[in-house]
Design an enzyme around this catalytic site. Structure first.
Site, mmCIF file in Angstrom:
data_model
loop_
_atom_site.group_PDB
_atom_site.id
_atom_site.type_symbol
_atom_site.label_atom_id
_atom_site.label_comp_id
_atom_site.label_asym_id
_atom_site.label_seq_id
_atom_site.Cartn_x
_atom_site.Cartn_y
_atom_site.Cartn_z
ATOM 1 N N ARG A 102 1.105 -1.186 -0.221
ATOM 2 C CA ARG A 102 0.179 -0.138 -0.183
ATOM 3 C C ARG A 102 0.663 0.977 0.551
ATOM 4 O O ARG A 102 2.138 0.735 0.367
ATOM 5 C CB ARG A 102 -0.773 0.118 1.209
ATOM 6 C CG ARG A 102 -1.689 -1.411 1.091
ATOM 7 C CD ARG A 102 -2.888 -1.275 0.291
ATOM 8 N NE ARG A 102 -3.616 -2.623 -0.215
ATOM 9 C CZ ARG A 102 -4.556 -2.302 0.640
ATOM 10 N NH1 ARG A 102 -5.146 -1.092 1.495
ATOM 11 N NH2 ARG A 102 -5.803 -3.512 0.900
ATOM 12 N N LYS A 108 -2.802 -7.642 2.076
ATOM 13 C CA LYS A 108 -2.022 -6.301 2.243
ATOM 14 C C LYS A 108 -0.924 -5.824 3.121
ATOM 15 O O LYS A 108 -0.931 -6.443 3.840
ATOM 16 C CB LYS A 108 -3.052 -5.035 2.564
ATOM 17 C CG LYS A 108 -3.273 -4.849 4.279
ATOM 18 C CD LYS A 108 -4.732 -4.150 4.100
ATOM 19 C CE LYS A 108 -5.672 -5.152 4.352
ATOM 20 N NZ LYS A 108 -6.601 -4.120 4.363
ATOM 21 N N GLY A 145 -13.128 -9.535 -0.880
ATOM 22 C CA GLY A 145 -11.848 -8.525 0.267
ATOM 23 C C GLY A 145 -11.796 -7.181 -0.158
ATOM 24 O O GLY A 145 -12.176 -7.126 -1.201
ATOM 25 N N CYS A 146 -10.604 -6.759 1.025
ATOM 26 C CA CYS A 146 -10.643 -5.426 0.768
ATOM 27 C C CYS A 146 -8.975 -5.415 -0.745
ATOM 28 O O CYS A 146 -8.304 -4.947 -1.090
ATOM 29 C CB CYS A 146 -9.228 -5.607 1.662
ATOM 30 S SG CYS A 146 -9.207 -3.787 2.258
ATOM 31 N N VAL A 147 -10.102 -5.024 -1.805
ATOM 32 C CA VAL A 147 -9.242 -4.849 -2.971
ATOM 33 C C VAL A 147 -8.608 -4.363 -3.206
ATOM 34 O O VAL A 147 -9.054 -2.471 -3.914
ATOM 35 C CB VAL A 147 -9.973 -5.460 -4.573
ATOM 36 C CG1 VAL A 147 -10.589 -7.363 -4.296
ATOM 37 C CG2 VAL A 147 -11.184 -5.560 -4.219
#
Lengths: 399, 104
Positions: A158, A199, B102-104
């Protein structure tokens, strides 16, 4: 808002705090999707539930990340937010802008999107809030021509972020802005093309005040520190004392390790260097008299994450002190090893902190080549279920 | 939800163009879906698509990217060369397997 009413939202235009409803109404005068967004939000206030559908997979060519797809669950009622995707734009380190830059962004977004933004998303990106699928590639192309790039999303790196650092803070122990920029450029591929179990976030703070909350909100937290003595200006200490500050009560007695002594008679402050844990309290209270040391660097911590799946973690120490100077090779080598181990061993949607919890610090440290040191733990384990490596045990027959 | 017309038949797809019912997927349909992604299918594309289809049949989910890279021998860069929207939006969509969540 001539045809439809928003009585619930209108209440939020009252009071002294800047109203997001007022801002949205301003945008709605220029853009139909902003208008429909207001109406759909009013409906959500009435129904007490969200009206966005699950998921959404959109993007731009060449990238697997940077755009978050969103669709209204009532497209007939709110046709202009039927598609309402979010574009993450990588912010400059420390969120320093000039107006020319912001004007460029606004010009593009006014043309291609709803005109609504978040400045900024909590990871740090500029959030361009709401556009249609067919506008994504043109938006990206224009952003790109104007010198912007997308930030991260999905199971990749990120967007890194950092505190304002040495740009305007005398406590910064290294150039947070430069490191943030350097890591962002070094790891473009990992950011734009998600390829990991889940992530991964970097956050960079110049000192332990941790103004970007890296310890709580980053998988790898880089927090400035020093390893020599606090620098104390005794003349300034006297100045604080003269101004009526209770140095013993407010500073010395609040020191977590009682490393500070104030000599009332000589009006001098002394630090026991080996006891100082660099908590910043005395520096925060007496910024004109006390400064961090000169042998500066950073502490590296790992594992910070939110609740899902196995509880929230604050990052914990893996490197007590590392020098932070370009080209940051030692840090980058460590990062590469961490990613390699995590990518090889992590399960789907397993954050690196959870993987370390599952496989153990010992395995993690051996894999990335870090020595175990006492600073990594708050206290030694209390149970005796200790694993030994096979080669550490003397194999004796009948012993 | 919407529909795409192919060979005189209607296929239900979601807003992102993912096939609603993976069991309706055929190789001919893949060629058609690929056109929408501006992809001309070569043997290399098929190697990835066949891999995804088989993996999904066996495990009921899409493989992780690292698994895909190891099993097919294609690097992530190569996969993006073949499918410019990437392994999820590109390859999975053409292979007819459900979209990543999901958290794309």
């Amino acid at each position: 808002m001539e045809d439809k009413k928003t009585p619930l939202l209108d209440q939020l235009e009252q009071g002294p705090w800047p109203s997001f409803v007022t801002e949205m109404k301003k945008a709605a005068e220029k853009d139909d999707s902003a208008k429909d967004l207001l109406l759909q939000l009013e409906q959500s206030y009435v129904d007490k539930k969200g009206h966005w559908k699950h998921g959404g997979i959109v993007g731009v060519r060449g990238y697997g990340a940077g755009v978050i797809g969103r669709y209204s669950d009532s497209p007939e009622e709110f046709p202009h937010v039927a598609e309402f995707h979010t574009v993450r734009v990588n912010q400059p380190s420390g969120w320093f802008y000039n107006t020319a830059t912001l004007r460029k962004l606004c010009d593009i977004w006014e043309k291609r999107g709803s005109g609504l933004t978040n400045l900024h998303g909590s990871t740090g990106d500029v959030i361009l809030l709401g556009t249609k699928t067919d506008q994504l590639q043109p938006t990206f192309d224009e952003l790109s021509d104007a010198g912007f790039d997308l930030g991260g999303s999905g199971s990749g790196l990120r967007t890194p972020s950092c505190c304002c650092g040495p740009a305007r803070c005398e406590w910064s122990c290294f150039d947070t802005l430069d490191l943030c920029n350097d890591l962002t450029h070094t790891f473009q591929n990992q950011m734009h093309r998600p390829m990991w179990p889940y992530k991964f976030k970097f956050k960079i703070s110049g000192c332990p005040n941790d103004c970007v909350a890296s310890i709580a909100r980053a998988d790898l937290s880089i927090i400035g520190t020093w390893r020599d003595s606090l620098r104390i200006d005794q003349e300034q200490v006297k100045e604080y004392a003269r101004s009526g500050m209770d140095i013993r009560g407010e500073v010395c007695e609040k020191c977590p390790t009682k490393a500070l002594k104030f000599d009332e008679k000589a009006q001098e402050l002394q630090v026991k260097v080996e006891d100082c844990t660099r908590c910043m309290h005395c520096i925060n209270r007496m910024p004109k008299a006390i400064r961090p040391g000169v042998d500066k660097g950073a502490t590296i911590l790992i594992g910070g994450k939110a609740t899902i799946l196995r509880s929230a973690f604050l990052s914990w120490v893996i490197v007590p002190f590392m020098k932070m100077e370009p080209p940051y090779q030692e840090l980058k080598d460590l990062i590469d090893k961490i990613w390699e181990w995590w990518d090889e061993n992590g399960k789907t949607r397993e954050r690196v902190g959870e993987l370390i919890y599952r496989l153990g610090m010992g395995n993690f440290l051996r894999a990335v080549g870090l020595p175990p040191v006492p600073q990594m733990v708050r206290e030694p384990r209390a149970n005796p279920y200790i694993f030994w490596q096979a080669n550490e045990v003397e194999r004796g027959e009948g012993k | 939800m919407g529909y795409i017309d192919f060979n005189g038949q209607q296929y239900e797809v979601d807003e992102d163009g993912f096939l609603a019912d993976p069991t309706l997927w055929t190789r001919e349909l893949a060629v058609f879906l690929a056109k929408n992604e501006e992809v001309e299918l070569t043997d290399e594309h098929w190697k990835i698509i066949d891999y995804l289809v088989n993996y999904y049949k066996q495990f009921g989910i899409a493989p992780m990217v690292r698994k895909m890279v190891k099993d097919t021998g294609f690097s992530v860069e190569k996969i993006y060369e073949l499918f410019p929207s990437g392994p999820g939006k590109g390859a999975c969509k053409i292979a007819g397997i459900p979209k990543p969540t999901g958290c794309v």
